[in-house]
Design a protein around this motif. Structure first.
Motif, short mmCIF file in Angstrom:
data_model
loop_
_atom_site.label_atom_id
_atom_site.label_comp_id
_atom_site.label_asym_id
_atom_site.label_seq_id
_atom_site.Cartn_x
_atom_site.Cartn_y
_atom_site.Cartn_z
N ALA A 1 0.84 -1.20 0.00
CA ALA A 1 0.00 0.00 0.00
C ALA A 1 0.88 1.25 0.00
CB ALA A 1 -0.93 -0.02 1.21
N LEU A 2 1.93 1.23 0.82
CA LEU A 2 2.82 2.39 0.89
C LEU A 2 3.50 2.63 -0.45
CD1 LEU A 2 4.43 1.82 4.41
CD2 LEU A 2 3.01 3.77 3.74
N PHE A 3 3.92 1.54 -1.11
CA PHE A 3 4.57 1.66 -2.43
C PHE A 3 3.62 2.38 -3.40
CE2 PHE A 3 4.95 -0.13 -6.73
CZ PHE A 3 6.21 0.35 -7.05
N ARG A 4 2.38 1.95 -3.44
CA ARG A 4 1.42 2.54 -4.39
C ARG A 4 1.13 4.00 -4.05
NH1 ARG A 4 -1.38 -1.58 -7.20
NH2 ARG A 4 -3.08 -0.16 -7.64
N GLN A 5 0.95 4.27 -2.75
CA GLN A 5 0.63 5.65 -2.35
C GLN A 5 1.79 6.60 -2.64
OE1 GLN A 5 -0.48 4.13 1.54
NE2 GLN A 5 -2.41 5.24 1.44
N LEU A 6 3.00 6.10 -2.35
CA LEU A 6 4.18 6.93 -2.58
C LEU A 6 4.38 7.20 -4.07
CD1 LEU A 6 6.04 8.06 -0.46
CD2 LEU A 6 7.55 6.11 -0.76
N LEU A 7 4.19 6.15 -4.87
CA LEU A 7 4.36 6.30 -6.32
C LEU A 7 3.31 7.27 -6.88
CD1 LEU A 7 6.33 5.39 -8.41
CD2 LEU A 7 5.00 3.32 -8.78
N SER A 8 2.07 7.17 -6.39
CA SER A 8 1.03 8.10 -6.86
C SER A 8 1.40 9.54 -6.50
CB SER A 8 -0.33 7.78 -6.22
OG SER A 8 -0.69 6.48 -6.55
N HIS A 9 2.05 9.70 -5.33
CA HIS A 9 2.44 11.04 -4.91
C HIS A 9 3.52 11.60 -5.84
CE1 HIS A 9 3.65 14.39 -2.44
NE2 HIS A 9 4.87 13.90 -2.35
N PHE A 10 4.55 10.81 -6.11
CA PHE A 10 5.68 11.33 -6.90
C PHE A 10 5.40 11.33 -8.40
CE2 PHE A 10 8.23 10.14 -3.08
CZ PHE A 10 8.75 11.39 -2.86
N PHE B 1 11.53 4.06 -14.18
CA PHE B 1 11.18 5.05 -13.15
C PHE B 1 12.01 6.29 -13.46
CE2 PHE B 1 12.01 6.65 -8.70
CZ PHE B 1 10.72 7.11 -8.48
N PRO B 2 11.39 7.49 -13.59
CA PRO B 2 12.16 8.67 -14.00
C PRO B 2 13.35 8.89 -13.05
CG PRO B 2 9.80 9.14 -13.99
CD PRO B 2 9.97 7.76 -13.42
N PRO B 3 14.58 8.87 -13.57
CA PRO B 3 15.77 8.94 -12.71
C PRO B 3 15.80 10.20 -11.84
CG PRO B 3 16.39 8.34 -14.94
CD PRO B 3 14.94 8.69 -14.99
N TYR B 4 15.22 11.31 -12.35
CA TYR B 4 15.28 12.54 -11.53
C TYR B 4 14.45 12.41 -10.25
CZ TYR B 4 10.61 13.83 -13.23
OH TYR B 4 9.27 13.84 -13.48
N LEU B 5 13.54 11.41 -10.20
CA LEU B 5 12.73 11.22 -8.97
C LEU B 5 13.44 10.36 -7.93
CD1 LEU B 5 9.15 10.58 -10.42
CD2 LEU B 5 9.96 12.62 -9.22
N LYS B 6 14.56 9.73 -8.33
CA LYS B 6 15.18 8.76 -7.43
C LYS B 6 15.65 9.35 -6.09
CE LYS B 6 18.68 5.37 -7.34
NZ LYS B 6 19.75 4.67 -8.02
N PRO B 7 16.32 10.51 -6.09
CA PRO B 7 16.74 11.04 -4.78
C PRO B 7 15.55 11.29 -3.84
CG PRO B 7 17.83 12.21 -6.57
CD PRO B 7 16.81 11.33 -7.21
N GLN C 1 14.32 7.93 -2.55
CA GLN C 1 15.20 7.39 -1.51
C GLN C 1 14.99 8.13 -0.18
OE1 GLN C 1 18.77 7.87 -3.86
NE2 GLN C 1 19.19 5.67 -3.75
N ALA C 2 14.83 9.45 -0.28
CA ALA C 2 14.63 10.24 0.95
C ALA C 2 13.31 9.83 1.61
CB ALA C 2 14.61 11.73 0.62
N ALA C 3 12.27 9.61 0.80
CA ALA C 3 10.97 9.20 1.36
C ALA C 3 11.08 7.84 2.04
CB ALA C 3 9.92 9.17 0.25
N TYR D 1 3.09 12.89 6.49
CA TYR D 1 4.09 13.96 6.62
C TYR D 1 5.01 14.00 5.39
CZ TYR D 1 2.89 14.78 11.54
OH TYR D 1 2.25 15.09 12.71
N ILE D 2 5.14 12.85 4.74
CA ILE D 2 6.02 12.79 3.56
C ILE D 2 5.30 13.38 2.35
CG2 ILE D 2 7.30 11.22 2.04
CD1 ILE D 2 7.56 9.36 4.57
#
Ligand code: SAM
Ligand code: GLN
Length: 292
Positions: free
Chosen positions: A36-45, A62-68, A71-73, A85-86
């Motif tokens: 669930a977290l994977f899907r929610q995070l991906l929808s966010h970014f 996965f767009p490389p510019y989103l990788k940092p 990783q931070a998330a 909060y993220i």
């Protein structure tokens, strides 16, 4: 976290991103929540990811510019930080509200009772509504939207929460009278109504003694002054206020700590208030409804 960086490959397909992300999250969150977290995070970014996945069967890069940022998330999730909060967003009764560290994250349990409250008052004319400890403004704004004929007032003692509530009111063009004051220690603004048709609150109610049983995610990241209190202190102040400032036939509805039911009922009795406990869907005492 191990010595390997989280999501280590230089370029990743969506399938690889999922594999690496789940590998990192599962030890802490288990398979279902990690998915669930994977899907929610991906929808966010990357709001379009689902269509990309479908077309490419997960082989899209996965767009490389989103990788940092990704990783931070993940690092924040691995430090038990709540997803809201993220992403800086939380849903509450159809409102998409801003939240940030320092502001209590509205809960689905609160959403459920506020929904019930809106239904219960659907044919009652409400003029003046007061929300005590409004946080992100969740309850106040849901009521302002449901009862456009009412005037909604809210108090909050945390500057960052009050600022967030103001921002959320503006986001939906909902009128909200907000005062940054510590309820029970300072009087309400003198220009505000003296008597109320509905008083609502989700106050801090977890007694300090229950601190160790509280989820890590909550303890480590949410503002303690939104959650913890001495005995039933904040609720007692609200009930005392309600006993003096409710209109006839008006109600005060407060979210409660289940183990305090007896104490709260007895206090209501002492204050001359008629009290009722409402349970939530899991059968847990969730709110106290009082009237004069
Ligand atoms: N009503 C929001 C919700 O349900 O999402 C926030 C509820 S949170 C559990 C309690 C809120 O009350 C926090 O925002 C906290 O800062 C605020 N608060 C605590 N003591 C207060 C006081 N004495 N006066 C005003 N606000 C207070
Ligand atoms: N229900 C919240 C929690 O368990 C507590 C909310 C509150 O203290 N008002 O984290």
């Amino acid at each position: 976290m191990g010595s390997r960086p989280i999501v280590s490959r230089e370029t990743l397909t969506l399938i690889q991103l999922r594999e690496e992300t789940l590998e990192a999250l599962i030890p802490l969150y288990g398979p279902a929540e990690s998915q669930a977290l994977f899907r929610q995070l991906l929808s966010h970014f990357w709001p379009n990811w689902q269509i990309e996945w479908l077309i490419s069967r997960g082989e899209a890069l996965f767009p490389p510019y989103l990788k940092p940022d990704w990783q931070a998330a993940l690092r924040r999730l691995l430090a038990h930080e709540p997803l809201a909060y993220i992403t800086s967003e939380v849903e509450f009764l159809g409102l998409s509200l801003a939240v940030r560290p320092g502001v209590f994250i509205p809960r689905p349990e609160t959403e459920a009772w506020v929904h019930g409250l809106i239904q219960a008052f659907s044919s009652t004319p409400l003029r003046y509504i007061l929300d005590i400890g409004t946080g992100s403004g969740a309850i106040a704004l849901a009521l302002a939207r449901a009862f456009p004929q009412a005037e909604v007032y809210a108090v909050e003692k945390s500057p960052i929460a009050a600022e967030t509530a103001r921002e959320n009111a503006q986001r939906y063009h909902l009128p909200l009278h907000l005062a940054l004051i510590p309820f029970g220690e300072a009087p309400l603004p003198s220009s505000w109504p003296q008597k109320w048709d509905l008083i609502v609150s989700n106050p801090p109610y977890i007694p300090y003694a229950a601190y160790p049983e509280t989820e890590l995610r909550v303890r480590l990241h949410e503002p303690p002054e939104a959650l913890f209190c001495r005995d039933i202190e904040p609720t007692a102040k609200i009930l005392d206020f309600a006993s003096k400032n409710l209109n006839a036939n008006a109600r005060c509805v407060v979210e409660i700590f289940p183990k305090m039911v007896k104490k709260l009922i007895s206090l209501c009795h002492d204050l001359g208030l008629i009290a009722q406990i409402h349970k939530d869907l899991s059968g847990r005492p969730r709110t106290l409804w009082v009237q004069r």
